[in-house]
Design a protein around this motif. Structure first.
Motif, PDB file in Angstrom:
ATOM      1  N   VAL A 117     -42.790 -96.721  14.557  1.00 32.21           N
ATOM      2  CA  VAL A 117     -43.811 -97.507  13.855  1.00 32.21           C
ATOM      3  C   VAL A 117     -43.170 -98.350  12.748  1.00 32.21           C
ATOM      4  CG1 VAL A 117     -45.874 -97.381  12.396  1.00 32.21           C
ATOM      5  CG2 VAL A 117     -45.682 -95.915  14.411  1.00 32.21           C
ATOM      6  N   LYS A 118     -42.259 -97.763  12.001  1.00 35.36           N
ATOM      7  CA  LYS A 118     -41.575 -98.500  10.930  1.00 35.36           C
ATOM      8  C   LYS A 118     -40.738 -99.646  11.490  1.00 35.36           C
ATOM      9  CE  LYS A 118     -41.350 -94.547   7.844  1.00 35.36           C
ATOM     10  NZ  LYS A 118     -40.490 -93.536   7.227  1.00 35.36           N
ATOM     11  N   GLU A 119     -40.032 -99.385  12.592  1.00 33.59           N
ATOM     12  CA  GLU A 119     -39.228-100.433  13.219  1.00 33.59           C
ATOM     13  C   GLU A 119     -40.119-101.539  13.791  1.00 33.59           C
ATOM     14  OE1 GLU A 119     -36.067-100.759  13.004  1.00 33.59           O
ATOM     15  OE2 GLU A 119     -35.557 -98.797  12.218  1.00 33.59           O
ATOM     16  N   PHE A 120     -41.279-101.159  14.317  1.00 29.24           N
ATOM     17  CA  PHE A 120     -42.258-102.126  14.816  1.00 29.24           C
ATOM     18  C   PHE A 120     -42.673-103.063  13.683  1.00 29.24           C
ATOM     19  CE2 PHE A 120     -46.541-103.597  15.700  1.00 29.24           C
ATOM     20  CZ  PHE A 120     -46.542-103.873  17.066  1.00 29.24           C
ATOM     21  N   GLU A 121     -42.983-102.493  12.530  1.00 28.14           N
ATOM     22  CA  GLU A 121     -43.367-103.301  11.371  1.00 28.14           C
ATOM     23  C   GLU A 121     -42.250-104.255  10.956  1.00 28.14           C
ATOM     24  OE1 GLU A 121     -46.164-101.247   8.289  1.00 28.14           O
ATOM     25  OE2 GLU A 121     -44.699 -99.754   8.978  1.00 28.14           O
ATOM     26  N   THR A 158     -46.297-110.785  20.240  1.00 28.34           N
ATOM     27  CA  THR A 158     -44.864-110.871  20.522  1.00 28.34           C
ATOM     28  C   THR A 158     -44.186-109.532  20.270  1.00 28.34           C
ATOM     29  OG1 THR A 158     -44.819-113.221  19.977  1.00 28.34           O
ATOM     30  CG2 THR A 158     -42.720-112.042  19.874  1.00 28.34           C
ATOM     31  N   THR A 159     -44.551-108.884  19.185  1.00 31.54           N
ATOM     32  CA  THR A 159     -43.959-107.592  18.846  1.00 31.54           C
ATOM     33  C   THR A 159     -44.397-106.517  19.836  1.00 31.54           C
ATOM     34  OG1 THR A 159     -43.947-108.271  16.528  1.00 31.54           O
ATOM     35  CG2 THR A 159     -43.604-105.932  16.979  1.00 31.54           C
ATOM     36  N   LEU A 160     -45.653-106.532  20.229  1.00 30.88           N
ATOM     37  CA  LEU A 160     -46.131-105.579  21.232  1.00 30.88           C
ATOM     38  C   LEU A 160     -45.341-105.720  22.528  1.00 30.88           C
ATOM     39  CD1 LEU A 160     -49.970-105.839  20.676  1.00 30.88           C
ATOM     40  CD2 LEU A 160     -48.598-103.783  20.363  1.00 30.88           C
ATOM     41  N   LYS A 161     -45.098-106.943  22.940  1.00 27.39           N
ATOM     42  CA  LYS A 161     -44.348-107.184  24.169  1.00 27.39           C
ATOM     43  C   LYS A 161     -42.914-106.671  24.042  1.00 27.39           C
ATOM     44  CE  LYS A 161     -43.349-110.689  27.584  1.00 27.39           C
ATOM     45  NZ  LYS A 161     -43.538-112.057  28.010  1.00 27.39           N
ATOM     46  N   VAL A 199     -53.890-102.173  21.260  1.00 30.15           N
ATOM     47  CA  VAL A 199     -54.262-102.870  20.032  1.00 30.15           C
ATOM     48  C   VAL A 199     -55.762-103.141  20.060  1.00 30.15           C
ATOM     49  CG1 VAL A 199     -53.716-105.168  20.944  1.00 30.15           C
ATOM     50  CG2 VAL A 199     -53.717-104.787  18.480  1.00 30.15           C
ATOM     51  N   ARG A 200     -56.364-102.981  18.912  1.00 29.41           N
ATOM     52  CA  ARG A 200     -57.795-103.251  18.755  1.00 29.41           C
ATOM     53  C   ARG A 200     -57.945-104.238  17.607  1.00 29.41           C
ATOM     54  NH1 ARG A 200     -62.479 -98.738  18.809  1.00 29.41           N
ATOM     55  NH2 ARG A 200     -64.193-100.212  18.911  1.00 29.41           N
ATOM     56  N   TYR A 201     -58.476-105.396  17.911  1.00 32.62           N
ATOM     57  CA  TYR A 201     -58.638-106.447  16.908  1.00 32.62           C
ATOM     58  C   TYR A 201     -60.015-106.370  16.262  1.00 32.62           C
ATOM     59  CZ  TYR A 201     -54.429-108.580  18.809  1.00 32.62           C
ATOM     60  OH  TYR A 201     -53.139-108.815  19.215  1.00 32.62           O
ATOM     61  N   ARG A 202     -60.022-106.445  14.965  1.00 30.89           N
ATOM     62  CA  ARG A 202     -61.242-106.551  14.164  1.00 30.89           C
ATOM     63  C   ARG A 202     -61.172-107.870  13.407  1.00 30.89           C
ATOM     64  NH1 ARG A 202     -64.781-103.190  16.274  1.00 30.89           N
ATOM     65  NH2 ARG A 202     -64.077-101.040  16.285  1.00 30.89           N
ATOM     66  N   LYS A 203     -62.162-108.147  12.622  1.00 30.81           N
ATOM     67  CA  LYS A 203     -62.206-109.419  11.900  1.00 30.81           C
ATOM     68  C   LYS A 203     -60.990-109.622  10.989  1.00 30.81           C
ATOM     69  CE  LYS A 203     -64.945-112.186   8.761  1.00 30.81           C
ATOM     70  NZ  LYS A 203     -66.094-112.269   7.902  1.00 30.81           N
ATOM     71  N   ASP A 204     -60.688-108.646  10.150  1.00 28.71           N
ATOM     72  CA  ASP A 204     -59.629-108.806   9.155  1.00 28.71           C
ATOM     73  C   ASP A 204     -58.344-108.041   9.460  1.00 28.71           C
ATOM     74  OD1 ASP A 204     -61.186-110.475   7.537  1.00 28.71           O
ATOM     75  OD2 ASP A 204     -62.145-108.757   6.577  1.00 28.71           O
ATOM     76  N   TYR A 205     -58.372-107.182  10.476  1.00 33.32           N
ATOM     77  CA  TYR A 205     -57.184-106.390  10.759  1.00 33.32           C
ATOM     78  C   TYR A 205     -57.103-106.040  12.239  1.00 33.32           C
ATOM     79  CZ  TYR A 205     -60.439-102.447  10.629  1.00 33.32           C
ATOM     80  OH  TYR A 205     -61.480-101.593  10.880  1.00 33.32           O
ATOM     81  N   ALA A 206     -55.925-105.635  12.645  1.00 32.68           N
ATOM     82  CA  ALA A 206     -55.695-105.127  13.996  1.00 32.68           C
ATOM     83  C   ALA A 206     -55.134-103.719  13.850  1.00 32.68           C
ATOM     84  CB  ALA A 206     -54.713-106.009  14.744  1.00 32.68           C
ATOM     85  N   THR A 207     -55.529-102.837  14.738  1.00 32.92           N
ATOM     86  CA  THR A 207     -55.016-101.476  14.735  1.00 32.92           C
ATOM     87  C   THR A 207     -54.215-101.263  16.006  1.00 32.92           C
ATOM     88  OG1 THR A 207     -56.931-100.703  13.484  1.00 32.92           O
ATOM     89  CG2 THR A 207     -55.606 -99.035  14.598  1.00 32.92           C
ATOM     90  N   VAL A 208     -52.928-100.959  15.831  1.00 32.92           N
ATOM     91  CA  VAL A 208     -52.057-100.669  16.960  1.00 32.92           C
ATOM     92  C   VAL A 208     -51.887 -99.146  17.033  1.00 32.92           C
ATOM     93  CG1 VAL A 208     -49.777-101.006  17.985  1.00 32.92           C
ATOM     94  CG2 VAL A 208     -50.837-102.859  16.676  1.00 32.92           C
ATOM     95  N   THR A 209     -52.114 -98.594  18.207  1.00 34.13           N
ATOM     96  CA  THR A 209     -51.954 -97.165  18.431  1.00 34.13           C
ATOM     97  C   THR A 209     -50.728 -96.946  19.309  1.00 34.13           C
ATOM     98  OG1 THR A 209     -54.358 -96.904  18.318  1.00 34.13           O
ATOM     99  CG2 THR A 209     -53.108 -95.063  19.241  1.00 34.13           C
ATOM    100  N   PHE A 210     -49.888 -95.993  18.915  1.00 36.98           N
ATOM    101  CA  PHE A 210     -48.645 -95.689  19.612  1.00 36.98           C
ATOM    102  C   PHE A 210     -48.746 -94.323  20.293  1.00 36.98           C
ATOM    103  CE2 PHE A 210     -47.654 -98.594  16.272  1.00 36.98           C
ATOM    104  CZ  PHE A 210     -46.600 -99.361  16.721  1.00 36.98           C
TER     105      PHE A 210
END
Length: 66
Positions: free
Chosen positions: A53-57, A18-21, A31-42
């Motif tokens: 990035v801070k506003e995204f969070e 939802t936030t990515l959209k 975004v790259r999903y792993r087992k315990d975390y996702a990494t979003v690259t901007f």
């Protein structure tokens, strides 16, 4: 380019999506999903990259809590 590592035990995949959209108009993201975390690259942020990035969070926290 800036990366954000998101703990998937805290934030749902739905909140991340939802936030990515919502941020499509502010930056190019992947975004790259792993087992315990996702990494979003901007890339190519419309505004300051670190601020975006801070506003995204912050937005993601709101989505998760709603």
């Amino acid at each position: 380019m800036n990366k954000l590592k998101i703990n998937r035990n805290i934030y749902s995949d739905e909140s991340i999506a939802t936030t990515l959209k919502a941020y499509q108009g502010f930056a190019i993201t992947t975004v790259r999903y792993r087992k315990d975390y996702a990494t979003v690259t901007f890339w190519k942020c419309k505004y300051d990259e670190e601020q975006t990035v801070k506003e995204f969070e912050n937005y993601m926290i709101g989505v998760e809590n709603s």
